[in-house]
Design an enzyme around this catalytic site. Structure first.
Site, short mmCIF file in Angstrom:
data_model
loop_
_atom_site.label_atom_id
_atom_site.label_comp_id
_atom_site.label_asym_id
_atom_site.label_seq_id
_atom_site.Cartn_x
_atom_site.Cartn_y
_atom_site.Cartn_z
N GLU A 1 80.64 39.33 29.22
CA GLU A 1 79.63 39.84 28.28
C GLU A 1 80.37 40.08 26.97
O GLU A 1 81.02 41.10 26.79
CB GLU A 1 79.02 41.15 28.82
CG GLU A 1 78.29 41.00 30.15
CD GLU A 1 76.97 40.23 30.01
OE1 GLU A 1 76.43 40.15 28.89
OE2 GLU A 1 76.49 39.71 31.03
N CYS B 1 76.61 45.21 20.44
CA CYS B 1 76.87 43.77 20.51
C CYS B 1 75.63 42.96 20.12
O CYS B 1 75.75 41.82 19.70
CB CYS B 1 77.31 43.39 21.92
SG CYS B 1 76.18 44.00 23.17
P1 NAD Z 1 87.87 47.51 24.25
O1 NAD Z 1 89.05 47.70 23.35
O2 NAD Z 1 87.23 48.74 24.83
O3 NAD Z 1 88.29 46.52 25.44
C1 NAD Z 1 87.39 46.24 26.46
C2 NAD Z 1 88.05 46.54 27.80
O4 NAD Z 1 89.10 45.60 28.04
C3 NAD Z 1 88.67 47.92 27.89
O5 NAD Z 1 88.36 48.47 29.15
C4 NAD Z 1 90.16 47.64 27.74
O6 NAD Z 1 90.96 48.60 28.38
C5 NAD Z 1 90.28 46.31 28.41
N1 NAD Z 1 91.40 45.51 27.95
C6 NAD Z 1 92.04 45.58 26.79
N2 NAD Z 1 92.99 44.62 26.73
C7 NAD Z 1 92.94 43.95 27.88
C8 NAD Z 1 93.67 42.86 28.43
N3 NAD Z 1 94.64 42.27 27.75
N4 NAD Z 1 93.33 42.42 29.66
C9 NAD Z 1 92.34 43.02 30.35
N5 NAD Z 1 91.61 44.05 29.88
C10 NAD Z 1 91.91 44.51 28.66
O7 NAD Z 1 86.71 46.75 23.54
P2 NAD Z 1 86.73 45.55 22.52
O8 NAD Z 1 87.45 44.41 23.11
O9 NAD Z 1 87.06 46.05 21.16
O10 NAD Z 1 85.14 45.25 22.58
C11 NAD Z 1 84.34 45.08 21.47
C12 NAD Z 1 83.63 43.75 21.66
O11 NAD Z 1 82.81 43.84 22.81
C13 NAD Z 1 82.73 43.31 20.54
O12 NAD Z 1 83.00 41.96 20.26
C14 NAD Z 1 81.34 43.42 21.13
O13 NAD Z 1 80.41 42.51 20.60
C15 NAD Z 1 81.60 43.18 22.57
N6 NAD Z 1 80.55 43.78 23.38
C16 NAD Z 1 79.78 42.97 24.13
C17 NAD Z 1 78.76 43.51 24.87
C18 NAD Z 1 77.86 42.65 25.72
O14 NAD Z 1 77.17 43.20 26.56
N7 NAD Z 1 77.83 41.34 25.52
C19 NAD Z 1 78.54 44.88 24.87
C20 NAD Z 1 79.37 45.67 24.08
C21 NAD Z 1 80.38 45.12 23.35
#
Ligand code: NAD
Length: 507
Positions: A249, A283
């Site tokens: 997602e 998102c």
């Molecule tokens: P984040 O920093 O919270 O990371 C997401 C998760 O991944 C966290 O639990 C983190 O600990 C974990 N993580 C971090 N690095 C990792 C790695 N190398 N390997 C495995 N896991 C790891 O969030 P983010 O990445 O900044 O998320 C923001 C993005 O999420 C935006 O692009 C947004 O559009 C997207 N988003 C999508 C949805 C959806 O439902 N499609 C919903 C909300 C946010």
């Protein structure tokens, strides 16, 4: 090899078991909770414990799943105040937005799953051919096993618990990994889940990137990840080691097209609400607006007036505006405003200490920095494109979005946009509302995500559809026609009796 094994053994996850005020507990434990008090567990021990429980068959019955879902519902209902407090602490989330987008959405999903689980679990009988007429032929939904759900910070409760609802309903054991960025919610979830759900079957692992990577060294039966596409690549690499299927997602730029006749004040209200809800950290928030110059010129004053109506003269004083989740994201967003060549029509002010960024509207050109990557904050670029056809081309030249919005009074324009574009979800004449219905699948397409959930779609994501045929012993003479020695007569019979057309005769 040995070092990486050692690291995964040394890294610990925490199950916070004591009660008490969330904020006080957070202050007490601090951000590196992996080293603090509570029940410690090695990650592979956690996965093994859940796998043992899964293999015992405990999650197989509808009754067990129903009880766990009901307990999850009680967890949310009985702890609503603490949930709202944690969301306030992490994102300064207004109560109204927190209740609507986190508590109510989760409760609705739970009700929907509890009401439908019996039906979802039923075998699905399929049409048969003449050759299989006396057999039982059906699809059986089976749990996948031990699944991992990794959440993100913008809707830290909803984005963990709604997938979990699907996973529990489908009969899986579940490890959830909240985002470390929304630390108060992470802590609260780690505290509550073991109190309400079976500890043999469900676990919370807290921590950041390192902990996620260590966790991913374990074999899961499915990985469900919400977050950025950059991290998704690293998860895909880890998943490929065990050939684990994934649901992604992700995000991207969600376009918002306005063409034909519209009531501009109503359009402005709906766009401002969808864009600045959660301070644009959604998102499915409209990332940018595309419209003709004429529409743009009437939209801009309407947006400014709406912003004033919603958040007052000084939006920073409004209790209805979220904050940016971290200083890092605040700096990322203010850097975008420094680099844009666009004209800031309203907003632009920020306060680093307060992680505040004013709702901002910027008139931009196609090649502006604001049109490159997902904004994920309270900045709305407006791009003028003369015709609907050119706007559609512009959208189609970019990666497939998670959501696409069109505003128009004309059905033909709405249909044209729906037919000539693609996106995870589509909503005409509003923003974000489509994701609130459990009947609609929620997920992306292409770079915005793989797979979907919400309602039955979540149950399906976490189920294996096992093709089952229970054959009887009748009609052995006819059956025998498939055995050697082969012949033309036998072949004609087989052609006819296995043809899809004979299925119609049996209906
Ligand atoms: P984040 O920093 O919270 O990371 C997401 C998760 O991944 C966290 O639990 C983190 O600990 C974990 N993580 C971090 N690095 C990792 C790695 N190398 N390997 C495995 N896991 C790891 O969030 P983010 O990445 O900044 O998320 C923001 C993005 O999420 C935006 O692009 C947004 O559009 C997207 N988003 C999508 C949805 C959806 O439902 N499609 C919903 C909300 C946010």
């Amino acid at each position: 090899m040995f070092l990486s094994w050692l690291r995964s053994v040394m890294l610990v996850c925490v199950f916070v078991t004591s009660t008490g005020d969330v904020e006080a507990r957070y202050e007490e434990l601090g951000p590196s909770r992996g080293e603090a008090g509570g029940r410690m567990d090695n990650k592979s021990e956690v996965v093994n414990r859940l796998r043992t429980a899964f293999r015992s068959g405990i999650t197989a019955s509808e009754q067990f799943r129903r009880v766990q879902l009901s307990n999850l519902k009680s967890m949310i209902q009985e702890n609503e105040e603490d949930i709202l407090k944690a969301l306030q602490k992490d994102l300064y989330k207004p109560k109204f937005e927190a209740v609507l987008a986190e508590v109510v959405m989760v409760i609705n999903e739970l009700h929907y799953a509890i009401d439908n689980i019996q039906r979802w679990m039923q075998p699905e009988y399929v049409s048969k051919t003449f050759a299989t007429a006396t057999d039982d032929c059906f699809v059986r939904r089976e749990p996948l096993g031990v699944v991992l759900i990794i959440g993100t910070w913008n809707y830290p409760l909803q984005l963990l618990i709604i997938p979990m609802v699907g996973a529990i309903a489908a009969g899986n054991c579940v490890v959830i990994k909240p985002s470390e960025v929304s630390a108060s919610v992470d802590l609260l979830i780690a505290e509550l889940i073991p109190k309400y759900l079976s500890q043999d079957c469900y676990a919370v692992v807290s921590g950041g990137e390192e902990e996620s990577k260590a966790l991913l060294q374990n074999q899961f039966d499915h990985i469900f990840y919400t977050g950025s596409k950059e991290r998704a690549s690293s998860i895909l690499q880890a998943a490929s080691v065990h050939l684990t299927p994934v649901t992604f997602e992700l995000g991207g730029k969600c376009p918002c097209l306005i063409y034909g006749t519209v009531t501009i004040e109503a359009v402005a209200k709906r766009i401002v609400w969808a864009k600045f809800f959660n301070a644009g950290q959604s998102c499915v928030a409209p990332d940018y607006v595309v419209c003709s110059k004429k529409t743009r010129d009437s939209l801009l004053p309407a947006l400014c007036a709406t912003l004033k109506d919603f958040y007052g003269e000084r939006p920073q004083d409004s209790p209805d505006l979220c904050r940016i989740v971290s200083q890092r994201h605040w700096t990322r967003l203010t850097d975008l405003l420094k680099k844009t060549n666009g004209t800031i029509v309203v907003g632009g002010e920020g306060d680093h200490e307060d992680k505040y960024l004013a709702p901002t509207v910027v008139v931009v050109a196609e090649d502006d920095i604001l049109m490159k990557n997902e904004i994920f904050g309270p900045i709305l670029p407006i791009l003028a494109v003369d015709t609907l056809e050119k706007a559609i081309d512009f959208v189609n030249d970019k990666e497939k979005p998670l959501a696409l919005y069109v505003f128009s009074n004309e059905t033909s324009i709405i249909n044209t946009v729906m037919e000539k574009t693609t996106s995870g979800g589509f909503c005409a004449n509003d923003g974000m509302i489509h994701i609130t219905l459990p009947g609609l699948p929620f997920g992306g397409v292409g770079a915005s995500g793989w797979g979907s959930y919400h309602g039955r779609w979540g149950f399906e994501t976490f189920s294996h559809r096992r093709a089952c045929m229970i054959r009887g012993w009748a009609l052995e003479k006819l059956n025998g026609l498939r055995y050697p020695p082969y012949g033309e007569n036998k072949l004609s019979w087989m052609r006819w009796s296995t043809s899809a057309k004979t299925a119609c005769l049996l209906m």
